[in-house]
Scaffold this active site. Structure first.
Site, PDB file in Angstrom:
ATOM      1  N   LYS A  13      -2.235   6.735  -2.059  1.00  0.00           N
ATOM      2  CA  LYS A  13      -3.207   6.230  -3.047  1.00  0.00           C
ATOM      3  C   LYS A  13      -4.532   6.961  -2.909  1.00  0.00           C
ATOM      4  CE  LYS A  13      -2.797   1.956  -1.475  1.00  0.00           C
ATOM      5  NZ  LYS A  13      -1.758   2.093  -0.433  1.00  0.00           N
ATOM      6  N   ARG A  88      -3.789  -7.229  -4.281  1.00  0.00           N
ATOM      7  CA  ARG A  88      -2.759  -7.161  -3.249  1.00  0.00           C
ATOM      8  C   ARG A  88      -1.958  -8.438  -3.143  1.00  0.00           C
ATOM      9  NH1 ARG A  88      -5.172  -2.765   0.207  1.00  0.00           N
ATOM     10  NH2 ARG A  88      -3.538  -2.473   1.728  1.00  0.00           N
ATOM     11  N   ARG A 127      -2.166  10.979   9.858  1.00  0.00           N
ATOM     12  CA  ARG A 127      -3.347  10.966   8.985  1.00  0.00           C
ATOM     13  C   ARG A 127      -4.645  11.155   9.777  1.00  0.00           C
ATOM     14  NH1 ARG A 127      -4.108   6.245   4.902  1.00  0.00           N
ATOM     15  NH2 ARG A 127      -3.647   4.967   6.721  1.00  0.00           N
ATOM     16  N   ARG A 160      -8.024   6.328  11.721  1.00  0.00           N
ATOM     17  CA  ARG A 160      -8.421   4.962  11.394  1.00  0.00           C
ATOM     18  C   ARG A 160      -7.967   4.002  12.482  1.00  0.00           C
ATOM     19  NH1 ARG A 160      -6.790   3.822   5.207  1.00  0.00           N
ATOM     20  NH2 ARG A 160      -5.945   1.939   6.173  1.00  0.00           N
ATOM     21  N   ARG A 171       1.244  -3.975   8.702  1.00  0.00           N
ATOM     22  CA  ARG A 171       0.744  -3.733   7.341  1.00  0.00           C
ATOM     23  C   ARG A 171       1.894  -3.576   6.354  1.00  0.00           C
ATOM     24  NH1 ARG A 171      -2.656   1.233   8.770  1.00  0.00           N
ATOM     25  NH2 ARG A 171      -2.786   1.586   6.511  1.00  0.00           N
TER      26      ARG A 171
HETATM   27  P1  AP5 Z   1      -3.232   8.146   1.950  1.00  0.00           P
HETATM   28  O1  AP5 Z   1      -3.548   8.793   0.665  1.00  0.00           O
HETATM   29  O2  AP5 Z   1      -4.332   7.907   2.912  1.00  0.00           O
HETATM   30  O3  AP5 Z   1      -2.395   6.785   1.704  1.00  0.00           O
HETATM   31  P2  AP5 Z   1      -2.862   5.380   1.123  1.00  0.00           P
HETATM   32  O4  AP5 Z   1      -1.825   4.962   0.138  1.00  0.00           O
HETATM   33  O5  AP5 Z   1      -4.274   5.436   0.657  1.00  0.00           O
HETATM   34  O6  AP5 Z   1      -2.656   4.511   2.440  1.00  0.00           O
HETATM   35  P3  AP5 Z   1      -3.617   3.452   3.180  1.00  0.00           P
HETATM   36  O7  AP5 Z   1      -3.097   3.357   4.583  1.00  0.00           O
HETATM   37  O8  AP5 Z   1      -5.054   3.792   2.984  1.00  0.00           O
HETATM   38  O9  AP5 Z   1      -3.251   2.167   2.382  1.00  0.00           O
HETATM   39  P4  AP5 Z   1      -3.488   0.715   2.821  1.00  0.00           P
HETATM   40  O10 AP5 Z   1      -3.138   0.013   1.565  1.00  0.00           O
HETATM   41  O11 AP5 Z   1      -2.743   0.296   4.020  1.00  0.00           O
HETATM   42  O12 AP5 Z   1      -5.004   0.713   3.306  1.00  0.00           O
HETATM   43  P5  AP5 Z   1      -6.343   0.166   2.679  1.00  0.00           P
HETATM   44  O13 AP5 Z   1      -7.423   1.050   3.130  1.00  0.00           O
HETATM   45  O14 AP5 Z   1      -6.188  -0.118   1.231  1.00  0.00           O
HETATM   46  O15 AP5 Z   1      -2.066   9.021   2.640  1.00  0.00           O
HETATM   47  C1  AP5 Z   1      -1.538   8.689   3.914  1.00  0.00           C
HETATM   48  C2  AP5 Z   1      -1.241   9.970   4.712  1.00  0.00           C
HETATM   49  O16 AP5 Z   1      -0.158  10.680   4.087  1.00  0.00           O
HETATM   50  C3  AP5 Z   1      -2.409  10.956   4.744  1.00  0.00           C
HETATM   51  O17 AP5 Z   1      -2.409  11.590   5.993  1.00  0.00           O
HETATM   52  C4  AP5 Z   1      -2.080  11.959   3.639  1.00  0.00           C
HETATM   53  O18 AP5 Z   1      -2.636  13.232   3.893  1.00  0.00           O
HETATM   54  C5  AP5 Z   1      -0.570  11.974   3.661  1.00  0.00           C
HETATM   55  N1  AP5 Z   1       0.028  12.195   2.340  1.00  0.00           N
HETATM   56  C6  AP5 Z   1      -0.430  11.685   1.156  1.00  0.00           C
HETATM   57  N2  AP5 Z   1       0.371  12.073   0.140  1.00  0.00           N
HETATM   58  C7  AP5 Z   1       1.360  12.828   0.690  1.00  0.00           C
HETATM   59  C8  AP5 Z   1       2.506  13.503   0.150  1.00  0.00           C
HETATM   60  N3  AP5 Z   1       2.759  13.465  -1.169  1.00  0.00           N
HETATM   61  N4  AP5 Z   1       3.312  14.163   0.993  1.00  0.00           N
HETATM   62  C9  AP5 Z   1       3.042  14.199   2.316  1.00  0.00           C
HETATM   63  N5  AP5 Z   1       1.980  13.597   2.900  1.00  0.00           N
HETATM   64  C10 AP5 Z   1       1.140  12.910   2.095  1.00  0.00           C
HETATM   65  O19 AP5 Z   1      -6.469  -1.249   3.393  1.00  0.00           O
HETATM   66  C11 AP5 Z   1      -6.754  -1.348   4.769  1.00  0.00           C
HETATM   67  C12 AP5 Z   1      -6.936  -2.805   5.163  1.00  0.00           C
HETATM   68  O20 AP5 Z   1      -8.056  -3.383   4.441  1.00  0.00           O
HETATM   69  C13 AP5 Z   1      -5.769  -3.745   4.820  1.00  0.00           C
HETATM   70  O21 AP5 Z   1      -4.798  -3.731   5.833  1.00  0.00           O
HETATM   71  C14 AP5 Z   1      -6.492  -5.094   4.705  1.00  0.00           C
HETATM   72  O22 AP5 Z   1      -6.778  -5.628   5.981  1.00  0.00           O
HETATM   73  C15 AP5 Z   1      -7.805  -4.723   4.049  1.00  0.00           C
HETATM   74  N6  AP5 Z   1      -7.722  -4.793   2.585  1.00  0.00           N
HETATM   75  C16 AP5 Z   1      -7.792  -3.751   1.713  1.00  0.00           C
HETATM   76  N7  AP5 Z   1      -7.678  -4.166   0.449  1.00  0.00           N
HETATM   77  C17 AP5 Z   1      -7.555  -5.522   0.498  1.00  0.00           C
HETATM   78  C18 AP5 Z   1      -7.386  -6.536  -0.472  1.00  0.00           C
HETATM   79  N8  AP5 Z   1      -7.328  -6.258  -1.798  1.00  0.00           N
HETATM   80  N9  AP5 Z   1      -7.269  -7.833  -0.063  1.00  0.00           N
HETATM   81  C19 AP5 Z   1      -7.321  -8.136   1.240  1.00  0.00           C
HETATM   82  N10 AP5 Z   1      -7.458  -7.213   2.232  1.00  0.00           N
HETATM   83  C20 AP5 Z   1      -7.581  -5.914   1.860  1.00  0.00           C
HETATM   84 ZN    ZN Z   2      -6.045   4.523   1.290  1.00  0.00          ZN
END
Ligand code: AP5
Ligand code: ZN
Length: 216
Positions: A13, A88, A127, A160, A171
């Site tokens: 994402k 979410r 990552r 992270r 997660r």
């Molecule tokens: P990346 O692009 O970073 O993936 P992402 O989908 O953004 O993954 P996240 O881990 O950030 O998602 P998340 O939903 O767990 O975290 P969030 O920050 O929202 O890519 C991942 C890796 O793969 C990178 O190294 C990249 O280079 C590589 N990659 C990407 N595309 C690729 C490809 N095509 N091929 C190969 N490699 C590739 O949430 C974190 C925390 O915040 C949650 O756990 C929760 O506690 C809280 N939180 C966030 N939003 C909410 C909400 N709405 N409600 C409640 N709590 C929330």
């Molecule tokens: Zn992300």
């Protein structure tokens, strides 16, 4: 363009959002980034959210919903935005729908970036993110031009706190239980678009652009 990027942890994402931002120059609203910045700054929100994030749990709706609804109601989002990590769960999706009705706007599409769990773990462990903006890289599949430095802002690349294997597993579990049901919720509304997230970042980006071209 009011776009929701949807998908499991590590699906890409943030990676795709960075590319789409270059394409569309729209505000990028990433709930995780906002929460991590709050933790780093030691604000009231950050102090309340930290334990949940470290455990891989969702932060309570009371802390998240108003924050995001306010953000996308702000003036700079009038021409659209890219939303990542929200909604979410069902309560968040309902709140978002109500906010849109109130604003007289509609969601353009919910883009599901589809990747199987085994790939996700490998992605997340490799990552590294910009210490300043959180822009993601991968040590093997998407390395920066200069080792250990963000291409865009030059800041140090770090891991992270919630990318430890045990927290990643948690997660994923939370995603399957609380977030995945929203796929049929948005499919029923005709808003869901699926993208194969297993291809390279560039191929996924091309696919997303092709999908968006059919919508605008
Ligand atoms: P990346 O692009 O970073 O993936 P992402 O989908 O953004 O993954 P996240 O881990 O950030 O998602 P998340 O939903 O767990 O975290 P969030 O920050 O929202 O890519 C991942 C890796 O793969 C990178 O190294 C990249 O280079 C590589 N990659 C990407 N595309 C690729 C490809 N095509 N091929 C190969 N490699 C590739 O949430 C974190 C925390 O915040 C949650 O756990 C929760 O506690 C809280 N939180 C966030 N939003 C909410 C909400 N709405 N409600 C409640 N709590 C929330
Ligand atoms: Zn992300």
């Amino acid at each position: 363009l009011n776009l929701i990027l949807f998908g499991p942890p590590g699906a890409g994402k943030g990676t795709q959002a960075a590319r789409l931002q270059d394409d569309f120059r729209l505000p990028y609203v990433a709930t995780g980034d906002i929460l991590r910045a709050a933790v780093k700054d030691g604000t009231e929100l950050g102090r309340a959210a930290k334990a949940y994030m470290d455990a891989g749990d969702l932060v309570p709706d009371e802390l998240v919903i108003d924050l995001i609804v306010e953000r996308i109601s702000a003036d700079d989002s009038r021409d659209g935005f890219i939303l990542d990590g929200f909604p979410r769960n069902r309560a968040q999706a309902d709140a978002l729908g109500e906010a849109f009705d109130r604003l007289g706007r509609r969601i353009t599409a919910v883009l599901l970036i589809d990747v199987p769990d085994d790939d996700l773990v490998r992605r997340i462990t490799g990552r590294r993110v910009s210490a300043k903006t959180g822009r993601p890289y991968h040590v093997e599949t998407d390395p920066p031009k200069h080792e250990g430095r963000c291409d865009i802002d030059g800041s140090r690349l770090i891991q992270r706190d919630d990318d430890r294997p045990d927290v990643v597993r948690k997660r994923l579990e939370v995603y399957h239980r609380e977030t995945e049901p929203l796929i049929s919720y948005y499919d029923d509304k005709g808003l869901l678009r699926r993208v194969d997230g297993t291809r390279s970042p560039t191929e996924v980006h091309d696919h997303i652009r092709a999908v968006l071209a059919t919508l605008r």
